[in-house]
Each structure stands twice: as C-alpha cells, then as structure tokens.
Design a protein around this motif. Structure first.
Motif, short mmCIF file in Angstrom:
data_model
loop_
_atom_site.label_atom_id
_atom_site.label_comp_id
_atom_site.label_asym_id
_atom_site.label_seq_id
_atom_site.Cartn_x
_atom_site.Cartn_y
_atom_site.Cartn_z
N PHE A 169 58.15 73.28 75.73
CA PHE A 169 59.35 72.80 75.04
C PHE A 169 58.98 71.50 74.34
CE2 PHE A 169 59.57 71.03 79.32
CZ PHE A 169 59.93 69.70 79.12
N GLY A 170 59.82 71.06 73.40
CA GLY A 170 59.46 69.87 72.64
C GLY A 170 60.65 69.19 72.02
N PHE A 171 60.38 68.01 71.43
CA PHE A 171 61.43 67.14 70.91
C PHE A 171 60.79 66.02 70.10
CE2 PHE A 171 60.31 66.50 75.38
CZ PHE A 171 59.63 65.29 75.30
N THR A 172 61.60 65.30 69.35
CA THR A 172 61.11 64.06 68.74
C THR A 172 61.13 62.99 69.83
OG1 THR A 172 63.36 63.57 67.95
CG2 THR A 172 61.84 64.58 66.40
N LYS A 173 60.14 62.14 69.82
CA LYS A 173 59.96 61.17 70.89
C LYS A 173 61.19 60.29 71.11
CE LYS A 173 57.03 57.30 72.30
NZ LYS A 173 55.86 56.45 71.97
N LYS A 174 61.83 59.88 70.02
CA LYS A 174 62.89 58.89 70.13
C LYS A 174 64.11 59.38 70.91
CE LYS A 174 65.23 59.83 65.72
NZ LYS A 174 65.68 59.23 64.44
N ILE A 175 64.36 60.71 70.93
CA ILE A 175 65.57 61.18 71.62
C ILE A 175 65.35 61.32 73.13
CG2 ILE A 175 66.36 62.39 69.54
CD1 ILE A 175 65.75 65.04 71.01
N VAL A 176 64.09 61.26 73.56
CA VAL A 176 63.80 61.40 74.99
C VAL A 176 63.25 60.11 75.60
CG1 VAL A 176 62.46 62.73 76.69
CG2 VAL A 176 63.44 63.88 74.73
#
Length: 271
Positions: A172-179
């Motif tokens: 799974f993945g995401f942009t760093k800033k939201i996590v």
C-alpha cells in the motif's frame, strides 16, 4: 616562499569548494542528496533473513522491478529487539546506488520499522510517494507502477493493492505528508507485531480514504504476489514464533484499543 603561497591558495580553494557544496546525509556509506523527490519503496528485515541467499536474490529481483524515479529503501537497525546484531553482508552493501539505499536507523520498532524511519528521514521530501512492502515477497512486475499511478491520481488518499485491506505484504502507499503525523502518536507495546493494524487505525483516525488498486483486474488478496515463488522462501523462525504465540486477533484488538486510549488528542495532516 612561493611554494608556501601556492599551497595556501590550494587549501583556500579546496575549503571554499567544500563549503559551497550541498550538505547531505550518509546512509551506510552512500550519500543521499537533499530534496530527491520521487517514489520510495520501503521495507525492513530481521537478522535471520539478511544473511540468507534467498533474501539476497529476492532483493535483487525487487530492485530490478523499479522504474526510473523509484528507489528501494531498507531500514536496518543496529541491533534487533532480541539483542541480535544486524550483520549486513558486503554483497548487499554493494547493491547500493541510485535504486537502493540502506538506511541505518537507531531502534528496532518491530515490523513498523519498514515505515517510521522512512517518514523521519528529512532527506525524503514530504511530497514524495511512499510505498510499503514486505521483504520476503516476490512481487509481480507492475506492482509498484500501478500503485504509484494510483497515488499520483489520489494524493490525499491511501492506495492499497488488490483491495482496501491495509496489508504490507501486498503493498500500500501514500504521499509522505499525509502519514507523517503518525510520528506523533504513542504506539503501545501491544502493537509491536501488528504494524498493519497501527496503520489501519491511523488511516481511520485521520479519515483517509482507501483506494483499491487491482492488479490487471485481479482483486484477490494475493494479486501482487508471484505466489508459488514466494511460498518457496525458507522456513523463517519469526513466522513459526508468530504461529506458536497464536491468537493474533486478540493482539490486534488490544493494540487498537490501546492506541485509542493513548492517543485522544487530534492529529493534523501537513498542509
């Protein structure tokens, strides 16, 4: 006298060149420059696997899947929670370069070590994409590209391969800033073995939407795995210990309950 003047001038020039150069951080002998925005596939491992030939060969396979802007980061503590030193073989160190970084971190935080040190790394810009994966999975060719494309289209959401279940083994993945705000929470010891549940709890607390990403139409739980090759990995001691301890569901419930009790203050996403 003239020779002394020439030597002094040379030293002054060298000093000015060093002073004007960009500062970076050395990660296990390799310099990682500031501000390298891109996609970082992040994992960790345990001492037992690190020295195993199967792990080395799979690490090479994983690196071979990466596109131009993708980098694999492996977070390795100095010593494990069981007080076992991490011995990084020279052949793994020699894989380092543009596509592969060994990030030496201070503490073994359990499986979530695959995520937290990467979020703490100030050399990875907050706009970067972070993709979470496991170290003992043989992934299909387009796994990281499909996930990256989904994150680019949905930068304020979490993208999860196959289905909406947050499970690191299928990625799974995401942009760093939201996590990144997860670094401010108090993670209880009951969560040490159940990192996916910590992430699932955080995503729910932050009301982050989960975007399912099928692999070429496949939504089965193992859609990203070369399952037969993955199942051929060695009989890891750690997996046997998890099975012996049993009742994983109880640990998961305790972890999430204690996360809610210990973290009542609101968290704020980065702008």
């Amino acid at each position: 006298f003239s020779i002394i003047i020439i030597i002094i001038i040379i030293f002054i020039i060298l000093f000015l060149l060093l002073k004007s150069g960009k500062k970076g951080t050395y990660i296990s002998g390799k310099k990682m420059a500031d501000g390298q925005k891109g996609t970082y596939i992040t994992m960790t491992t345990i001492p037992e696997r690190l020295t195993n030939d199967w792990f080395y060969n799979n690490l090479q396979r994983t690196i071979s899947l990466l596109s131009e802007n993708q980098t694999l980061v492996i977070n390795i503590p100095r010593i494990s929670s069981k007080k076992i030193l991490y011995n990084i073989p020279p052949k793994i160190k020699n894989l380092q370069g543009k596509k592969f970084i060994i990030n030496n971190c201070e503490k073994d935080e359990g499986p979530i070590t695959k995520i937290l040190p990467t979020l703490r790394n100030s050399k990875i810009p907050d706009e970067s994409i972070i993709i979470v994966c496991d170290d003992d999975i043989v992934y299909k060719k387009n796994t990281f590209n499909l996930l990256e494309n989904s994150i680019l289209k949905n930068p304020d959401c979490v993208s999860s391969m196959c289905n909406i279940a947050v499970q690191g083994f299928k990625t799974f993945g995401f942009t760093k800033k939201i996590v990144k705000p997860i670094l401010n929470i108090n993670i209880p010891t009951s969560c040490f073995r159940v990192d996916d549940d910590v992430m699932d709890w955080y995503f729910k607390k932050m009301k982050l939407k989960i975007i399912p990403v099928p692999y070429e139409g496949n939504t089965e739980w193992h859609c990203t795995l070369n399952k037969e090759t993955t199942d051929g990995h060695p009989d890891w001691t750690e997996l046997n210990e998890d099975e012996e301890n049993g009742d994983r569901a109880r640990y998961q419930k305790t972890c999430k309950n204690e996360l809610s009790i210990n973290n009542t203050a609101p968290l704020h996403a980065l702008s």
